[in-house]
Motif scaffolding. Structure first.
Motif, short mmCIF file in Angstrom:
data_model
loop_
_atom_site.label_atom_id
_atom_site.label_comp_id
_atom_site.label_asym_id
_atom_site.label_seq_id
_atom_site.Cartn_x
_atom_site.Cartn_y
_atom_site.Cartn_z
N SER B 49 8.02 -15.66 -3.06
CA SER B 49 7.76 -14.86 -4.25
C SER B 49 9.09 -14.38 -4.82
N VAL B 52 6.79 -9.48 -8.48
CA VAL B 52 5.37 -9.13 -8.44
C VAL B 52 4.58 -10.15 -9.23
N THR B 55 4.80 -16.22 -7.67
CA THR B 55 4.91 -16.91 -6.40
C THR B 55 5.04 -18.41 -6.64
N ARG B 68 1.10 -11.24 -4.15
CA ARG B 68 2.07 -10.15 -4.19
C ARG B 68 1.73 -9.26 -5.37
N THR B 71 5.74 -4.76 -5.12
CA THR B 71 7.03 -5.22 -4.61
C THR B 71 7.09 -5.25 -3.09
N ASP B 73 4.75 -5.56 -0.68
CA ASP B 73 3.82 -6.30 0.15
C ASP B 73 3.67 -7.75 -0.29
N PHE B 74 3.69 -8.64 0.72
CA PHE B 74 3.52 -10.07 0.47
C PHE B 74 2.52 -10.56 1.51
N CYS B 91 8.13 -13.59 8.02
CA CYS B 91 8.38 -13.13 6.67
C CYS B 91 9.88 -12.86 6.52
#
Lengths: 113, 113
Positions: B49, B52, B55, B68, B71, B73-74, B91
């Motif tokens: 990503s 926001v 991706t 996403r 900002t 959390d993915f 990650c």
């Protein structure tokens, strides 16, 4: 088609000796290269990098050499210590604004006391 | 250390069940990545990503989706887990898209029975 290749899966050296980890690449457009180190049950951590305009970069016991004509780089660890035992990944970023790191398969280094 | 946390750290599930892995960062970095690590394959990029709701696919994206919405959390989702998705998932985050230095989380070990 793997662009970053680590053809030797493992290396064992005696403590105090030199460790030489090799990496080959196919894409001549790579701007720089990185080495990551990974211990079991942990995430990889950045170790050292080298720009494609240089042929050597040194940081303490770690030196990376780049041979652009051969599309080859190597990581030298001198002197090797048991705590250096880990998996080492060679990596290079793709070109473009949102580049991604391409990793080799990794080399498992074992440093014998 | 970069503020990256992955959850769950370990999960065992059965074939055909959905699984979501979460990556949370406190660094406000723009770029986030999901890699998987498998013996003989090194680290392979699944998805990444660059902002926001922005991706893109990596080299092994089949069977995976990401989201996403903010900002920090993915999320990586396996809609219907298969045994071939048994792996360790990492990650990573980066503040810059083209310099290559990534900060990795500690990994999430997924076993699909």
């Amino acid at each position: 088609d793997q662009q970053v290749k680590q053809n030797s899966p493992s290396l064992s050296v005696q403590e105090g000796r030199i460790s030489i980890l090799n990496c080959d690449y196919t894409n001549s457009m790579f701007d720089y290269f990185l080495w990551y180190k990974k211990y079991p049950a942990e995430g990889p951590t950045f170790l050292i990098s080298i720009s494609s305009i240089k042929d050597k970069n040194e940081d303490g016991r770690f030196t990376v050499f780049l041979n652009k004509s051969a599309k080859h780089l190597s990581l030298h660890i001198v002197p090797s210590q048991p705590g250096d035992s880990a998996v080492y990944f060679c990596a290079a970023p793709s070109t473009g604004a949102n580049s991604k790191l391409t990793f080799g398969k990794g080399i498992t280094l074992s440093v014998r006391p | 250390d970069a503020g990256i946390t992955q959850s769950p750290r370990h999960k065992v599930t059965e074939t055909g069940t959905p699984v979501t892995l979460r990556c949370h960062q406190t660094e406000n970095h723009r770029y986030m990545y999901w890699y998987r690590q498998d013996p003989g394959h090194g680290l392979r990029l699944i998805h990444y990503s660059y902002g926001v709701k922005d991706t893109d696919k990596g080299e092994v994206s089949d069977g995976y989706s990401v989201s996403r919405s903010k900002t920090e959390d993915f999320l990586l989702t396996l809609e219907s887990a298969t045994s071939s998705q048994t792996s360790v998932y990492f990650c990573a985050i980066s503040g810059q898209g083209n310099t290559g230095e990534l900060f990795f989380g500690e990994g999430s070990r997924l076993t699909v029975l």
